[in-house]
Design a protein around this motif. Structure first.
Motif, PDB file in Angstrom:
ATOM      1  N   GLU A  54       0.855  -1.182   0.000  1.00  0.00           N
ATOM      2  CA  GLU A  54       0.000   0.000   0.000  1.00  0.00           C
ATOM      3  C   GLU A  54       0.893   1.234   0.000  1.00  0.00           C
ATOM      4  N   VAL A  55       0.640   2.141  -0.949  1.00  0.00           N
ATOM      5  CA  VAL A  55       1.477   3.327  -1.138  1.00  0.00           C
ATOM      6  C   VAL A  55       0.707   4.577  -0.747  1.00  0.00           C
ATOM      7  N   ARG A  56       1.383   5.466  -0.018  1.00  0.00           N
ATOM      8  CA  ARG A  56       0.868   6.829   0.136  1.00  0.00           C
ATOM      9  C   ARG A  56       1.792   7.750  -0.653  1.00  0.00           C
ATOM     10  N   PHE A  57       1.196   8.567  -1.520  1.00  0.00           N
ATOM     11  CA  PHE A  57       1.968   9.486  -2.355  1.00  0.00           C
ATOM     12  C   PHE A  57       1.485  10.908  -2.127  1.00  0.00           C
ATOM     13  N   VAL A  58       2.454  11.824  -1.918  1.00  0.00           N
ATOM     14  CA  VAL A  58       2.135  13.253  -1.881  1.00  0.00           C
ATOM     15  C   VAL A  58       2.974  13.943  -2.951  1.00  0.00           C
ATOM     16  N   GLY A  59       2.359  14.850  -3.676  1.00  0.00           N
ATOM     17  CA  GLY A  59       3.065  15.568  -4.732  1.00  0.00           C
ATOM     18  C   GLY A  59       2.620  17.017  -4.784  1.00  0.00           C
ATOM     19  N   ARG A  60       3.499  17.874  -5.306  1.00  0.00           N
ATOM     20  CA  ARG A  60       3.174  19.302  -5.394  1.00  0.00           C
ATOM     21  C   ARG A  60       3.896  19.919  -6.588  1.00  0.00           C
ATOM     22  N   LEU A  61       3.182  20.803  -7.278  1.00  0.00           N
ATOM     23  CA  LEU A  61       3.760  21.676  -8.307  1.00  0.00           C
ATOM     24  C   LEU A  61       3.445  23.099  -7.915  1.00  0.00           C
ATOM     25  N   CYS A  62       4.470  23.958  -7.869  1.00  0.00           N
ATOM     26  CA  CYS A  62       4.284  25.354  -7.454  1.00  0.00           C
ATOM     27  C   CYS A  62       4.789  26.303  -8.528  1.00  0.00           C
ATOM     28  N   SER A  63       4.182  27.488  -8.587  1.00  0.00           N
ATOM     29  CA  SER A  63       4.773  28.580  -9.370  1.00  0.00           C
ATOM     30  C   SER A  63       6.085  28.979  -8.706  1.00  0.00           C
ATOM     31  N   LEU A  64       6.930  29.704  -9.435  1.00  0.00           N
ATOM     32  CA  LEU A  64       8.249  30.069  -8.912  1.00  0.00           C
ATOM     33  C   LEU A  64       8.156  30.934  -7.655  1.00  0.00           C
ATOM     34  N   ASP A  65       7.082  31.734  -7.551  1.00  0.00           N
ATOM     35  CA  ASP A  65       6.929  32.599  -6.368  1.00  0.00           C
ATOM     36  C   ASP A  65       6.098  31.937  -5.266  1.00  0.00           C
ATOM     37  N   GLY A  66       5.663  30.705  -5.494  1.00  0.00           N
ATOM     38  CA  GLY A  66       4.916  29.972  -4.474  1.00  0.00           C
ATOM     39  C   GLY A  66       3.457  30.346  -4.345  1.00  0.00           C
ATOM     40  N   LYS A  67       2.979  31.281  -5.164  1.00  0.00           N
ATOM     41  CA  LYS A  67       1.602  31.767  -5.009  1.00  0.00           C
ATOM     42  C   LYS A  67       0.562  30.798  -5.560  1.00  0.00           C
ATOM     43  N   LYS A  68       0.930  30.067  -6.624  1.00  0.00           N
ATOM     44  CA  LYS A  68       0.014  29.065  -7.195  1.00  0.00           C
ATOM     45  C   LYS A  68       0.588  27.689  -6.917  1.00  0.00           C
ATOM     46  N   CYS A  69      -0.210  26.837  -6.287  1.00  0.00           N
ATOM     47  CA  CYS A  69       0.259  25.483  -5.981  1.00  0.00           C
ATOM     48  C   CYS A  69      -0.831  24.460  -6.251  1.00  0.00           C
ATOM     49  N   MET A  70      -0.440  23.354  -6.835  1.00  0.00           N
ATOM     50  CA  MET A  70      -1.331  22.219  -7.015  1.00  0.00           C
ATOM     51  C   MET A  70      -0.759  21.041  -6.251  1.00  0.00           C
ATOM     52  N   GLU A  71      -1.591  20.378  -5.478  1.00  0.00           N
ATOM     53  CA  GLU A  71      -1.111  19.283  -4.632  1.00  0.00           C
ATOM     54  C   GLU A  71      -1.985  18.045  -4.813  1.00  0.00           C
ATOM     55  N   ILE A  72      -1.372  16.912  -4.503  1.00  0.00           N
ATOM     56  CA  ILE A  72      -2.099  15.644  -4.562  1.00  0.00           C
ATOM     57  C   ILE A  72      -1.645  14.778  -3.394  1.00  0.00           C
ATOM     58  N   ASP A  73      -2.583  14.071  -2.793  1.00  0.00           N
ATOM     59  CA  ASP A  73      -2.284  13.180  -1.664  1.00  0.00           C
ATOM     60  C   ASP A  73      -3.171  11.946  -1.834  1.00  0.00           C
ATOM     61  N   GLU A  74      -2.568  10.836  -2.249  1.00  0.00           N
ATOM     62  CA  GLU A  74      -3.335   9.636  -2.615  1.00  0.00           C
ATOM     63  C   GLU A  74      -2.781   8.400  -1.913  1.00  0.00           C
ATOM     64  N   ILE A  75      -3.673   7.470  -1.596  1.00  0.00           N
ATOM     65  CA  ILE A  75      -3.289   6.155  -1.078  1.00  0.00           C
ATOM     66  C   ILE A  75      -3.822   5.100  -2.043  1.00  0.00           C
TER      67      ILE A  75
END
Length: 304
Positions: free
Chosen positions: A249-270
């Motif tokens: 069983e895997v837990r995965f967390v991921g994130r993509l951010c703009s260079l200034d950190g203002k826009k972020c997309m995240e994912i947290d899945e099992i």
């Protein structure tokens, strides 16, 4: 019996990693010979990595030595290895991951400052963006060099703190006070030592099947496929961390951010892992469809 010639960068941390691989080989009754090679990334300590064409800056010289048959294998921090490898080079083993986290190290005079008040030295786009997501007014400056060099610069220069991979501090047995940063998602494959070899060297590949750590391999494959699918050859502030238990069983967390950190997309899945699905690619496509594709275009334009 064949003696295995091990190529490595010549920093103290890289040599530690090479010796760790050598120890694994010696445990399997193989002789070893460590060959230090100065990398492009170590020769130029003035430019920030993102201005140098970061992809492969620490691996290129070792790749050349490998392809020229000057060494049998090369040992790297896996986070430094591009997701697209040169022709006839492949990753043949990873050691068990130890310390994947990022940590904050302050100079003594800034111990009483709040996190948002710190002037931070880091040349990592990911660390800058992820820090700025929480502390947008932070002033950043560049810093380069091995762990010991950066610790000395921390004491000597005009900034309050810097960010390190915990693996670097622990592997060097440095007596350094650090603070854990739960908001900092690790770089894909951070804290993992990897071995590359020529794809057509079947004896070496077979040998390293005994060295490879299965659970770490599964996790870093997910992380690196996530990175490869998102980045499309562009350096960007991307974090990814997968953990697997004994039931696959895997837990995965991921994130993509703009260079200034203002826009972020995240994912947290099992999910339950199997070897038929490319989970990293699948998870990255969720981010891309949720605005990540447009954000990657913005990042590419800023970095041109």
């Amino acid at each position: 019996m064949r003696s295995i010639k091990i190529g490595t960068r010549n920093s103290p941390l890289a040599l530690w990693q090479a010796r760790e691989v050598a120890r694994n080989l010696q445990n399997n009754n193989y002789k070893t010979d460590i060959t230090p090679i100065v990398s492009t990334g170590d020769k130029n300590l003035t430019e920030p990595l993102y201005a140098m064409g970061i992809t492969g800056v620490f691996t290129k010289d070792l790749d050349i030595a490998l392809l020229n048959n000057e060494v049998d294998i090369a040992v790297h921090s896996l986070k430094d290895i591009p997701t697209q490898l040169p022709h006839n080079i492949e990753i043949v083993a990873v050691l068990k991951r130890d310390f994947p986290q990022d940590v904050l190290v302050r100079k003594s005079t800034s111990k009483n400052k709040e996190l948002h008040e710190l002037k931070i030295a880091t040349s990592s786009l990911r660390r800058r963006a992820f820090w700025a997501k929480y502390f947008p007014e932070t002033e950043f400056c560049d810093i380069r060099g091995n762990v010991q060099t950066r610790l000395q610069k921390l004491e000597d220069q005009d900034f309050d703190a810097t960010l390190f991979s915990l693996a670097a501090i622990e592997r060097m047995n440095l007596a350094v006070d650090y603070e854990f940063l739960p908001m900092m998602i690790s770089a894909p494959a951070q804290g993992v030592v990897a071995v590359t070899a020529r794809a057509d060297d079947h004896e070496i590949k077979e040998l390293f099947e005994k060295v490879n750590h299965r659970e770490t391999q599964i996790c870093i494959d997910i992380e690196r496929n996530f990175l490869r699918t998102l980045e499309g050859g562009c350096t960007a502030p991307i974090g990814a961390f997968a953990e697997i238990n004994d039931k696959d069983e895997v837990r995965f967390v991921g994130r993509l951010c703009s260079l200034d950190g203002k826009k972020c997309m995240e994912i947290d899945e099992i999910f339950t892992w199997n070897d038929q699905e490319n989970f990293g690619e699948k998870l990255a496509h969720i981010i891309l469809k949720d605005g990540g594709r447009e954000l990657m275009q913005e990042i590419k334009l800023h970095l041109q």
